[in-house]
Design an enzyme around this catalytic site. Sequence first.
Site, PDB file in Angstrom:
ATOM      1  N   ARG A  51       0.861  -1.181   0.000  1.00 19.83           N
ATOM      2  CA  ARG A  51       0.000   0.000   0.000  1.00 19.83           C
ATOM      3  C   ARG A  51       0.892   1.224   0.000  1.00 19.83           C
ATOM      4  O   ARG A  51       1.872   1.274   0.766  1.00 19.83           O
ATOM      5  CB  ARG A  51      -0.902   0.000   1.247  1.00 19.83           C
ATOM      6  CG  ARG A  51      -1.938   1.088   1.240  1.00 19.83           C
ATOM      7  CD  ARG A  51      -2.764   1.123   2.512  1.00 19.83           C
ATOM      8  NE  ARG A  51      -2.153   1.982   3.515  1.00 19.83           N
ATOM      9  CZ  ARG A  51      -2.816   2.363   4.629  1.00 19.83           C
ATOM     10  NH1 ARG A  51      -4.029   1.931   4.867  1.00 19.83           N
ATOM     11  NH2 ARG A  51      -2.212   3.152   5.507  1.00 19.83           N
ATOM     12  N   TYR A  61      -4.005  10.974   5.827  1.00 19.49           N
ATOM     13  CA  TYR A  61      -4.188   9.621   6.360  1.00 19.49           C
ATOM     14  C   TYR A  61      -3.031   8.722   5.923  1.00 19.49           C
ATOM     15  O   TYR A  61      -2.564   8.793   4.785  1.00 19.49           O
ATOM     16  CB  TYR A  61      -5.511   8.988   5.876  1.00 19.49           C
ATOM     17  CG  TYR A  61      -5.454   7.518   6.170  1.00 19.49           C
ATOM     18  CD1 TYR A  61      -5.164   6.592   5.171  1.00 19.49           C
ATOM     19  CD2 TYR A  61      -5.512   7.076   7.481  1.00 19.49           C
ATOM     20  CE1 TYR A  61      -4.985   5.254   5.468  1.00 19.49           C
ATOM     21  CE2 TYR A  61      -5.337   5.746   7.789  1.00 19.49           C
ATOM     22  CZ  TYR A  61      -5.071   4.841   6.779  1.00 19.49           C
ATOM     23  OH  TYR A  61      -4.870   3.529   7.100  1.00 19.49           O
ATOM     24  N   ASP A  80      -5.353   3.694  -0.015  1.00 22.25           N
ATOM     25  CA  ASP A  80      -6.509   3.870   0.869  1.00 22.25           C
ATOM     26  C   ASP A  80      -6.940   5.338   0.850  1.00 22.25           C
ATOM     27  O   ASP A  80      -6.199   6.208   1.304  1.00 22.25           O
ATOM     28  CB  ASP A  80      -6.117   3.456   2.297  1.00 22.25           C
ATOM     29  CG  ASP A  80      -7.317   3.363   3.229  1.00 22.25           C
ATOM     30  OD1 ASP A  80      -7.147   2.815   4.332  1.00 22.25           O
ATOM     31  OD2 ASP A  80      -8.410   3.826   2.848  1.00 22.25           O
ATOM     32  N   HIS A 122      -9.571   6.414   2.354  1.00 20.63           N
ATOM     33  CA  HIS A 122     -10.034   6.578   3.749  1.00 20.63           C
ATOM     34  C   HIS A 122     -11.271   7.472   3.846  1.00 20.63           C
ATOM     35  O   HIS A 122     -11.307   8.427   4.637  1.00 20.63           O
ATOM     36  CB  HIS A 122      -8.896   7.129   4.613  1.00 20.63           C
ATOM     37  CG  HIS A 122      -8.892   6.532   5.989  1.00 20.63           C
ATOM     38  ND1 HIS A 122      -9.417   7.163   7.082  1.00 20.63           N
ATOM     39  CD2 HIS A 122      -8.412   5.344   6.445  1.00 20.63           C
ATOM     40  CE1 HIS A 122      -9.258   6.409   8.166  1.00 20.63           C
ATOM     41  NE2 HIS A 122      -8.657   5.294   7.803  1.00 20.63           N
ATOM     42  N   GLU A 181      -9.211   1.850  -1.828  1.00 19.63           N
ATOM     43  CA  GLU A 181      -9.961   1.460  -0.634  1.00 19.63           C
ATOM     44  C   GLU A 181     -10.743   2.627  -0.049  1.00 19.63           C
ATOM     45  O   GLU A 181     -10.273   3.763  -0.050  1.00 19.63           O
ATOM     46  CB  GLU A 181      -8.968   0.947   0.411  1.00 19.63           C
ATOM     47  CG  GLU A 181      -9.571   0.626   1.746  1.00 19.63           C
ATOM     48  CD  GLU A 181      -8.527   0.289   2.780  1.00 19.63           C
ATOM     49  OE1 GLU A 181      -7.355   0.078   2.416  1.00 19.63           O
ATOM     50  OE2 GLU A 181      -8.873   0.271   3.968  1.00 19.63           O
ATOM     51  N   GLU A 205     -13.791  -2.077   6.089  1.00 21.88           N
ATOM     52  CA  GLU A 205     -13.107  -2.300   7.375  1.00 21.88           C
ATOM     53  C   GLU A 205     -13.961  -1.799   8.544  1.00 21.88           C
ATOM     54  O   GLU A 205     -13.831  -2.296   9.663  1.00 21.88           O
ATOM     55  CB  GLU A 205     -11.738  -1.637   7.399  1.00 21.88           C
ATOM     56  CG  GLU A 205     -11.740  -0.141   7.421  1.00 21.88           C
ATOM     57  CD  GLU A 205     -10.332   0.431   7.429  1.00 21.88           C
ATOM     58  OE1 GLU A 205      -9.482  -0.024   6.645  1.00 21.88           O
ATOM     59  OE2 GLU A 205     -10.090   1.342   8.224  1.00 21.88           O
ATOM     60  N   ARG A 222     -13.579  -5.773   2.894  1.00 18.23           N
ATOM     61  CA  ARG A 222     -12.514  -5.577   3.889  1.00 18.23           C
ATOM     62  C   ARG A 222     -12.945  -5.979   5.300  1.00 18.23           C
ATOM     63  O   ARG A 222     -12.136  -5.880   6.237  1.00 18.23           O
ATOM     64  CB  ARG A 222     -12.117  -4.098   3.905  1.00 18.23           C
ATOM     65  CG  ARG A 222     -11.478  -3.608   2.640  1.00 18.23           C
ATOM     66  CD  ARG A 222      -9.980  -3.664   2.700  1.00 18.23           C
ATOM     67  NE  ARG A 222      -9.417  -2.739   3.673  1.00 18.23           N
ATOM     68  CZ  ARG A 222      -8.362  -3.035   4.439  1.00 18.23           C
ATOM     69  NH1 ARG A 222      -7.811  -4.227   4.366  1.00 18.23           N
ATOM     70  NH2 ARG A 222      -7.879  -2.157   5.299  1.00 18.23           N
ATOM     71  N   GLU A 259      -4.290  -7.645   4.891  1.00 16.10           N
ATOM     72  CA  GLU A 259      -3.483  -6.499   5.334  1.00 16.10           C
ATOM     73  C   GLU A 259      -2.617  -6.945   6.496  1.00 16.10           C
ATOM     74  O   GLU A 259      -3.065  -7.661   7.397  1.00 16.10           O
ATOM     75  CB  GLU A 259      -4.398  -5.359   5.786  1.00 16.10           C
ATOM     76  CG  GLU A 259      -3.644  -4.143   6.295  1.00 16.10           C
ATOM     77  CD  GLU A 259      -4.567  -2.998   6.651  1.00 16.10           C
ATOM     78  OE1 GLU A 259      -5.797  -3.192   6.649  1.00 16.10           O
ATOM     79  OE2 GLU A 259      -4.070  -1.898   6.935  1.00 16.10           O
ATOM     80  N   TRP A 305     -12.638  11.463   8.769  1.00 21.17           N
ATOM     81  CA  TRP A 305     -11.216  11.185   9.006  1.00 21.17           C
ATOM     82  C   TRP A 305     -10.807   9.929   8.273  1.00 21.17           C
ATOM     83  O   TRP A 305     -11.554   8.975   8.212  1.00 21.17           O
ATOM     84  CB  TRP A 305     -10.914  11.019  10.506  1.00 21.17           C
ATOM     85  CG  TRP A 305      -9.470  10.656  10.675  1.00 21.17           C
ATOM     86  CD1 TRP A 305      -8.380  11.488  10.546  1.00 21.17           C
ATOM     87  CD2 TRP A 305      -8.925   9.352  10.918  1.00 21.17           C
ATOM     88  NE1 TRP A 305      -7.224  10.789  10.704  1.00 21.17           N
ATOM     89  CE2 TRP A 305      -7.513   9.478  10.943  1.00 21.17           C
ATOM     90  CE3 TRP A 305      -9.492   8.096  11.113  1.00 21.17           C
ATOM     91  CZ2 TRP A 305      -6.668   8.382  11.156  1.00 21.17           C
ATOM     92  CZ3 TRP A 305      -8.664   7.005  11.333  1.00 21.17           C
ATOM     93  CH2 TRP A 305      -7.264   7.194  11.360  1.00 21.17           C
TER      94      TRP A 305
HETATM   95  O1  LIG Z   1      -5.564  -0.218   7.785  1.00 21.83           O
HETATM   96  C1  LIG Z   1      -6.362   0.535   7.184  1.00 21.83           C
HETATM   97  O2  LIG Z   1      -6.711   0.393   5.998  1.00 21.83           O
HETATM   98  C2  LIG Z   1      -6.963   1.649   7.921  1.00 21.83           C
HETATM   99  O3  LIG Z   1      -7.765   2.387   7.339  1.00 21.83           O
HETATM  100  C3  LIG Z   1      -6.585   1.813   9.347  1.00 21.83           C
HETATM  101  C4  LIG Z   1      -7.633   2.514  10.168  1.00 21.83           C
HETATM  102  O4  LIG Z   1      -7.496   3.917  10.029  1.00 21.83           O
HETATM  103  C5  LIG Z   1      -7.479   2.119  11.617  1.00 21.83           C
HETATM  104  O5  LIG Z   1      -7.629   0.737  11.733  1.00 21.83           O
HETATM  105  C6  LIG Z   1      -8.480   2.838  12.497  1.00 21.83           C
HETATM  106  O6  LIG Z   1      -8.308   2.433  13.836  1.00 21.83           O
HETATM  107 MG   LIG Z   2      -8.389   1.520   5.517  1.00 26.54          MG
END
Ligand SMILES: O=C(O)C(=O)C[C@H](O)[C@H](O)CO
Ligand SMILES: [Mg+2]
Length: 403
Positions: free
Chosen positions: A148, A160, A211, A213, A237, A263, A284, A340, A403
Amino acid sequence: MPKITGAKVIVTCPGRNFVTLKIETEEGVYGLGDATLNGRELSVASYLQDHVIPCLIGRDAHQIEDIWQYLYKGAYWRRGPVTMSAIAAVDTALWDIKGKIAGLPVYQLLGGASRESVMVYGHANGTTIEDTVRVALEYQAQGYKAIRIQCGVPGMASTYGVSKDKYFYEPADADLPTENVWNTSKYLRIVPELFKAAREALGWDVHLLHDIHHRLTPIEAGRLGKDLEQYRPFWLEDATPAENQDAFKLIRQHTTTPLAVGEIFNSIHDCRELIQNQLIDYIRATVVHAGGISHLRKIANLADLYQVRTGCHGATDLSPVCMAAALHFDLSVPNFGVQEYMRHTPETDAVFPHAYTFENGAMHPGDKPGLGVDIDEELAAKYEYNRAFLPVNRLEDGTMFNW
Ligand SMILES: O=C(O)C(=O)C[C@H](O)[C@H](O)CO
Ligand SMILES: [Mg+2]
């Protein structure tokens, strides 16, 4: 039958907070489940201590599905990250117990190995494109087949996935939420440059992931996906917030770049339409936040009907107990995609000794009975809980953002 005689919640903080459920049976066999929910750890600890454990005592530890249904339907207030992380911890611990009693690693109970090992992806990040590519080359040299890539954005103090530490990424960084600032147009300019430089340096035989995010609108995500097609990302992602699963239709109309999401999902209902309408390519969701091994298998089975593959979350705020369980799941699930793997710190690994191994870009859960992970309670007790929040994110004009 292995009667449940007791259970305890262990909260420890070897560098970051982890919540672990330990379920004990009358034969002395115990099982572990990860219950860590980053930034809300004590909510799950209380849910388990006050509302779950009293209902477990005396039950047959072999009845994993019945206990799962009891905790899910019996809650009345169904789903949500706290409830489903608590149920996940119970489910995971019961699979651990079942494997230990059977003398088999959990993946053997899930249908056996469907592959030799589990391809993982590491996290290369840096404040500049050059920094990020240099770290990505280090990961490639370690044998990673999937990496990544996340880099800083000129003009933005933070973004991020870019941390001071190159290997241990922990976003929960303060006793009250840190305020980050975001600018989408600056971000959209730098990512294609990052992928161009990464492909030039690493070539085409390595999978490159990114990602977003949750920070783009669907049409912005469609544009970035199209801009990146020439660099063949393995996935983009969390392209856009996925509460509205329909939003992904707009992204799909504009790009063939593969999409990964989930996730933060905690049940099959969070992703059912995304999967059935083939709006994503990887799901995810993972063991600790999506109801445990039992529920994750149901999500994977639905995904398999639509050629959607798994890509379980595996950040450092998911404990080695979750990583072990995820690897047993990954080794067996037919529609596996990638896992991951954010390494834990040595302190964390010492608290959670485990059998899983990394070699040449892939992992294996090991063949110890159960999950092959333990917790050193004496050592865990030395690391007191230390409140830490995930950051929040605002636009430059102060508007609250994702975030
Ligand atoms: O590992 C990732 O893809 C993430 O987005 C990590 C996250 O921000 C994290 O697990 C939040 O606690
Ligand atoms: Mg993520």
